[in-house]
Design a protein around this motif. Structure first.
Motif, short mmCIF file in Angstrom:
data_model
loop_
_atom_site.label_atom_id
_atom_site.label_comp_id
_atom_site.label_asym_id
_atom_site.label_seq_id
_atom_site.Cartn_x
_atom_site.Cartn_y
_atom_site.Cartn_z
N ASN A 214 -7.58 -0.98 8.71
CA ASN A 214 -6.15 -1.33 8.43
C ASN A 214 -6.12 -1.78 6.91
O ASN A 214 -5.00 -2.28 6.70
N SER B 172 1.56 5.85 1.25
CA SER B 172 2.64 5.43 2.04
C SER B 172 2.01 4.53 3.06
O SER B 172 2.74 3.46 3.54
N LEU B 173 0.99 5.19 4.03
CA LEU B 173 0.38 4.36 4.95
C LEU B 173 0.05 3.12 4.63
O LEU B 173 -0.10 2.11 5.14
N SER B 174 -0.67 3.00 3.47
CA SER B 174 -1.13 1.95 2.78
C SER B 174 0.06 0.80 2.64
O SER B 174 -0.15 -0.52 3.13
N LYS B 175 0.99 1.11 2.04
CA LYS B 175 2.23 0.28 1.94
C LYS B 175 2.88 -0.12 3.21
O LYS B 175 3.09 -1.42 3.33
N GLU B 176 2.59 0.64 4.33
CA GLU B 176 3.29 0.16 5.55
C GLU B 176 2.26 -0.45 6.25
O GLU B 176 2.67 -0.81 7.32
N LYS B 177 1.38 -0.58 5.77
CA LYS B 177 0.13 -1.33 6.65
C LYS B 177 -0.44 -0.50 7.78
O LYS B 177 -0.63 -1.20 8.98
N LYS B 178 -0.42 0.63 7.75
CA LYS B 178 -0.90 1.56 9.13
C LYS B 178 -2.02 2.39 8.65
O LYS B 178 -2.45 2.34 7.60
#
Length: 537
Positions: A74, A53-59
């Protein structure tokens, strides 16, 4: 004594060891895992961090840190699919001299972590000051020797030494190393002086003794600890010398401890001539041959005996229909409900059991699996005869007649005008014709035995098929996880499977499960270590 002990997990994999140790009363300080794919599963379940999820949200990740990477922090998308063996020249790192390692997963090579610690003695000093109770892990060890002459370029041969070196730096009270049964088999190294026979388990024991730890070695089998799997595993428990001394005061005449102390003193005395110490100078205790010693005093206590092993039927019968959506704690499986209760998890709502998707098989594969399922039920040694028939060996007429009697009791899977049909073969010629139409070069495949624990080989999904003739298929990841004693809420992440050259570095879900330490086994060992520490500290 504090209620929660602390541990560091090396070679953490997808988290089986950490899950079991947590249940035994150990609190994770930090973990290290080479593979970002296995690390994604560890982070999701143990640290509650969703890297996908963090990857998809660019977090950026906050609990999962890369020791070295070819990609910046990032760029989680590429980091999660990165070949971990390509990071030696990686110019990005999430570690610095001010890093707080508490509740972190460090993704990357343990030797890169050791390099970081060597360059940051302040962090090492802080780790020592915490007086960590346990460092655990399972590095590859099969061809490890301190002589180090065999396959010098194989990095795996140095990983046990890296583990021991880490323990020497951090100085935990105890060490726990897990490995496959193969570590006990001898291997040979050759040099200009000739051939030399080594035992990796003995060499590993020497390595930890040189770092100030007194080892106790054993060969366990998961089935004795409530795991529905016939899974032999080598275990080394090692105690820091001062901790061991206190333990021995309570068990002054214990033969296991006396043997370990004698070996430790021999290593220290002969540290410049370690080749003089052989397998005759130490021993490991096999649960099959030394059953009476597994009583919970020094070695873990068995919870199950031959007449009450958990079987494959106990483990997966309640979820065999893959067309049904199952919800956590709403299946009929007593075993599943038990492990879900032991490894409880805070879930506000009922959740769907994940990782239970079947793989698509064509007729050839399904028919072949049905054949394996049927012959697994053959009696009086006829299974071998059926296997020989399948692999094209010459079969006597008398044996063919006996085989046909057995085949006449079962339906095989045929195809007629493109439609799959289950029917009893009319004669042995029909069976032989079917066999010729479903050839395979992979003769390690077999069906599970319903009323026995599962076999240990779980990393390659095509090696095993379901026992139920209505389910001619490989096992799902969830079924594999049940065999390893993972609770149903534990979700495996990243790719499901892989192939080709990517097998060299990718760790998909099936491999994660197959390589894991069964949580129930880790729990039993952890409880024994905790008991020892509570007794003496």
């Amino acid at each position: 004594m504090k209620n929660k002990l602390t541990h560091i997990e090396l070679f953490a994999g997808c988290g089986g060891m950490s899950l079991g140790l947590d249940s035994a009363g150990f609190e994770l300080f930090f973990a290290n895992e080479l593979s970002p794919m296995a690390g994604e599963t560890f982070a999701y379940n143990i640290l509650n961090e969703n890297l996908s999820s963090l990857s998809k949200e660019k977090k950026n990740a906050s609990k999962s840190l890369w020791i070295k990477s070819n990609y910046p922090e990032n760029d989680l998308e590429n980091r999660l699919r990165e070949n971990p063996f390509s990071t030696s020249i990686g110019k990005f790192s999430d570690l610095d001299k001010n890093i707080n390692l508490k509740e972190k997963l460090l993704i990357g090579n343990i030797d890169h972590l050791l390099d970081f610690l060597d360059n940051n003695p302040k962090i090492v000093k802080e780790l020592k000051a915490k007086n960590i109770d346990l460092v655990s892990g399972g590095p590859p060890c099969q061809s490890f020797s301190l002589a180090g002459r065999r396959e010098k370029n194989n990095h795996k041969n140095q990983l046990p030494l890296s583990f021991a070196r880490f323990a020497g730096l951090v100085k935990p009270k105890t060490v726990l190393l897990e490995n496959v049964k193969g570590i006990t088999a001898p291997f040979t190294e050759a040099d200009e002086e000739g051939k030399h026979k080594y035992y990796a388990w003995l060499e590993v024991s020497k390595a930890f003794a040189l770092e100030g730890y007194v080892p106790v070695c054993m060969m366990l089998n998961s089935k004795y600890f409530g795991v529905p799997q016939n899974r032999p595993r080598f275990i080394l428990q090692a105690y820091r010398k001062d901790v061991f001394t206190k333990l021995k005061k309570l068990q002054a005449k214990n033969e296991i401890l006396l043997t370990s102390e004698k070996f430790y003193n021999l290593v220290i005395t002969n540290k410049h001539n370690l080749e003089n110490i052989t397998e005759k100078d130490f021993k490991y205790y096999d649960i099959e041959n030394n059953s009476e010693l597994f009583d919970g005093i020094i070695l873990p206590k068995k919870s199950h005996l031959n007449n009450d092993f958990i079987t494959t039927n106990d483990a997966i019968e309640d979820i065999k229909n893959t067309s049904v959506t199952y919800e956590l704690n709403k299946t009929n499986g007593q075993y599943a409900n038990s492990i879900n209760a032991i490894f409880s998890h805070d879930l506000n709502n009922s959740i769907q059991i994940k990782n239970h998707e079947i793989r698509n098989h064509n007729f050839l594969v399904k028919s072949r699996f049905r054949f394996y399922q049927v012959i697994e039920q053959f009696q009086n040694g006829l299974k071998k005869g059926a296997t020989d028939l399948f692999t094209g060996k010459d079969i006597s007429k008398d044996l063919l007649n006996k085989l046909m009697v057995e085949f006449s009791k079962h339906e095989l899977l045929f195809i007629n005008n493109g439609k799959e049909i289950s029917k009893v073969p009319k004669n042995i010629e029909v069976v032989e014709t079917l066999i010729k139409s479903i050839p395979t070069r992979k003769h390690s495949q077999r069906a599970l035995r319903k009323l026995e624990p599962a076999p240990a080989q779980l990393t390659i999904p095509d090696d095993l098929c379901h026992y139920d003739t209505n389910e001619p298929r490989t096992l799902t990841v969830r079924e594999m996880a049940r065999f390893q004693s993972f609770p149903d809420w534990y979700e495996f992440r990243s790719k499901v499977t892989t192939g080709g050259d990517m097998r060299k570095f990718e760790v998909p879900q099936y491999t994660q499960v197959g390589n894991a330490v069964p949580p129930l086994l880790a729990k039993a060992i952890g409880e024994t270590i905790k008991k020892h520490l509570n007794e003496i500290l």
